[in-house]
Every structure is written in structure tokens, then in C-alpha cells.
Design a protein around this motif. Structure first.
Motif, mmCIF file in Angstrom:
data_model
loop_
_atom_site.group_PDB
_atom_site.id
_atom_site.type_symbol
_atom_site.label_atom_id
_atom_site.label_comp_id
_atom_site.label_asym_id
_atom_site.label_seq_id
_atom_site.Cartn_x
_atom_site.Cartn_y
_atom_site.Cartn_z
ATOM 1 N N ASP A 101 -9.921 -27.003 0.274
ATOM 2 C CA ASP A 101 -10.778 -26.288 1.157
ATOM 3 C C ASP A 101 -12.717 -27.089 0.414
ATOM 4 O O ASP A 101 -13.534 -26.930 1.128
ATOM 5 N N ILE A 102 -11.959 -28.290 0.037
ATOM 6 C CA ILE A 102 -12.578 -29.702 -0.220
ATOM 7 C C ILE A 102 -13.330 -29.508 1.671
ATOM 8 O O ILE A 102 -12.945 -30.167 2.557
ATOM 9 N N GLN A 103 -15.380 -30.033 1.854
ATOM 10 C CA GLN A 103 -15.495 -31.136 2.988
ATOM 11 C C GLN A 103 -17.104 -31.451 2.779
ATOM 12 O O GLN A 103 -17.106 -31.078 1.133
ATOM 13 N N GLY A 104 -17.457 -31.914 3.221
ATOM 14 C CA GLY A 104 -18.225 -32.544 2.954
ATOM 15 C C GLY A 104 -19.166 -33.601 4.213
ATOM 16 O O GLY A 104 -18.105 -33.808 5.030
ATOM 17 N N THR A 105 -19.850 -34.394 3.853
ATOM 18 C CA THR A 105 -20.891 -34.948 4.573
ATOM 19 C C THR A 105 -20.837 -36.750 4.768
ATOM 20 O O THR A 105 -21.550 -36.621 2.977
ATOM 21 N N VAL A 106 -20.353 -37.778 4.986
ATOM 22 C CA VAL A 106 -20.788 -38.975 4.376
ATOM 23 C C VAL A 106 -22.120 -39.418 5.411
ATOM 24 O O VAL A 106 -21.990 -39.782 6.466
ATOM 25 N N LYS A 107 -23.175 -40.385 5.063
ATOM 26 C CA LYS A 107 -23.800 -40.148 5.570
ATOM 27 C C LYS A 107 -24.280 -41.968 5.239
ATOM 28 O O LYS A 107 -23.603 -42.430 4.371
ATOM 29 N N LYS A 108 -24.911 -42.523 6.197
ATOM 30 C CA LYS A 108 -24.830 -44.005 5.799
ATOM 31 C C LYS A 108 -26.263 -44.436 4.940
ATOM 32 O O LYS A 108 -27.334 -43.949 4.959
ATOM 33 N N GLY A 109 -25.520 -45.065 4.342
ATOM 34 C CA GLY A 109 -26.142 -45.809 2.732
ATOM 35 C C GLY A 109 -26.225 -45.171 1.785
ATOM 36 O O GLY A 109 -27.529 -45.205 0.594
ATOM 37 N N GLU A 110 -25.732 -43.864 2.091
ATOM 38 C CA GLU A 110 -25.680 -42.837 0.449
ATOM 39 C C GLU A 110 -24.187 -43.434 0.147
ATOM 40 O O GLU A 110 -22.735 -42.872 0.743
ATOM 41 N N GLU A 111 -23.864 -42.801 -1.204
ATOM 42 C CA GLU A 111 -22.593 -42.478 -1.573
ATOM 43 C C GLU A 111 -22.364 -40.677 -1.631
ATOM 44 O O GLU A 111 -22.955 -39.834 -2.070
ATOM 45 N N THR A 112 -21.221 -40.407 -1.744
ATOM 46 C CA THR A 112 -20.705 -39.573 -1.877
ATOM 47 C C THR A 112 -19.486 -38.679 -2.856
ATOM 48 O O THR A 112 -18.501 -39.458 -2.074
ATOM 49 N N ILE A 113 -19.993 -37.505 -3.763
ATOM 50 C CA ILE A 113 -18.841 -37.611 -4.681
ATOM 51 C C ILE A 113 -17.772 -36.716 -4.407
ATOM 52 O O ILE A 113 -18.516 -35.489 -4.385
ATOM 53 N N VAL A 114 -17.005 -36.179 -4.237
ATOM 54 C CA VAL A 114 -16.033 -35.841 -4.253
ATOM 55 C C VAL A 114 -14.745 -35.044 -5.228
ATOM 56 O O VAL A 114 -13.891 -36.455 -5.078
ATOM 57 N N PRO A 115 -15.328 -34.725 -5.982
ATOM 58 C CA PRO A 115 -14.231 -33.916 -7.058
ATOM 59 C C PRO A 115 -13.254 -33.605 -6.273
ATOM 60 O O PRO A 115 -12.925 -32.669 -5.933
ATOM 61 N N LEU A 116 -12.245 -34.330 -6.744
ATOM 62 C CA LEU A 116 -9.891 -33.901 -6.830
ATOM 63 C C LEU A 116 -10.445 -33.097 -7.376
ATOM 64 O O LEU A 116 -9.401 -33.701 -9.132
#
Length: 147
Positions: A101-116
Motif C-alpha cells: 500500500d506504499i505510495q508517494g511523490t518525489v519532487k525536484k529539490g525535495e527529500e521524500t522519506i519512505v518508511p519500509l
């Protein structure tokens, strides 16, 4: 015959320089890394970026391919892992991890944290929704190997 001897001497010098250089940069304070990961206490953090390759074909057509880098990561089963994805190329990359069910968005110049945390061994695909097939360039997929 002298040409071969000179080449061997040059090769020896290059190999010696590499060995000395690697000894110079390695100290007891060095921290070994694996797949851009860091282990802090019990927490495993893996760093990933979005990247792009562009080129022009001989007939003038621009081609491009986006990718996650590294393209394959390995994580242990039943361990909390933090996946940090930094957006470098492309304005945004909405993503999901297949079979979860993991989803998200990576945006230019930003860090996206995804707990696994995976309970099952296997290979899971991290897929960018924007770049899923050849109509939008080469598919943008990373592989998460859980063992």
C-alpha cells in the motif's frame, strides 16, 4: 620487446599508485557503506535519487530516460528501514511499491522519506507512475530485494 617492458612498468606504477592511494584514504575512522546506506543504531537508512539520461538520435530526435539510483537495493526482512529519495531530475515522480500500500511523490529539490518494513522475502518493484512504459520513455523502476 622494449615497448612491452615499458607497458608493464607503466601498469605496475599505476597499480602501485592505486594501492597507495587507497591506503591513504582508508583509516580506522572510515565507515564502510553498502548501497548508499547508513546504519544508525538499529535504524537502516538507504539514500536514493532520481536521475535522467538524455540524448539525441542521429535523426535529431531527443530521447530521455529517468531512473532511480541506485536501481536495486537490498534490505533485511522484518527490519525497519528508512528509504530517503531525493528528487534531482524531473519535476515530480508519483510512485508506488508493487504488492504493498506504499505510495508517494518525489519532487525536484525535495527529500521524500519512505518508511519500509517487509515481512515477506522477495523482490518488490518501486515504480514511477509517470514513467511506467515506453510511451513515456524507458520505465522508471527500482528493485527492492528483501531477504
Amino acid at each position: 620487446m622494449k615497448f612491452i617492458i615499458i607497458k608493464r612498468r607503466w601498469l605496475f606504477l599505476v597499480l602501485a599508485a592505486i594501492l597507495v592511494g587507497s591506503l591513504y584514504f582508508y583509516t580506522n575512522d572510515s565507515i564502510p557503506t553498502f548501497e548508499n546506506s547508513q546504519e544508525k543504531g538499529n535504524e537502516l537508512v538507504i539514500n536514493m535519487v532520481t536521475g535522467e539520461f538524455t540524448s539525441t538520435t542521429s535523426d535529431g530526435k531527443k530521447i530521455e530516460a529517468y531512473r532511480f539510483d541506485p536501481g536495486t537495493i537490498s534490505i533485511p526482512k522484518n527490519q525497519d528501514v528508512t528509504l530517503s529519495i531525493f528528487g534531482v531530475n524531473g519535476n515530480e515522480h508519483p510512485f508506488y511499491i508493487e504488492g504493498t500500500d506504499i505510495q508517494g511523490t518525489v519532487k525536484k529539490g525535495e527529500e521524500t522519506i519512505v518508511p519500509l518494513h517487509f515481512k515477506e522475502e522477495g523482490t518488490y518493484r518501486l515504480i514511477c507512475d509517470t514513467h511506467t512504459h515506453h510511451d513515456n520513455g524507458v520505465p522508471m523502476i527500482a528493485y527492492i530485494v528483501v531477504d
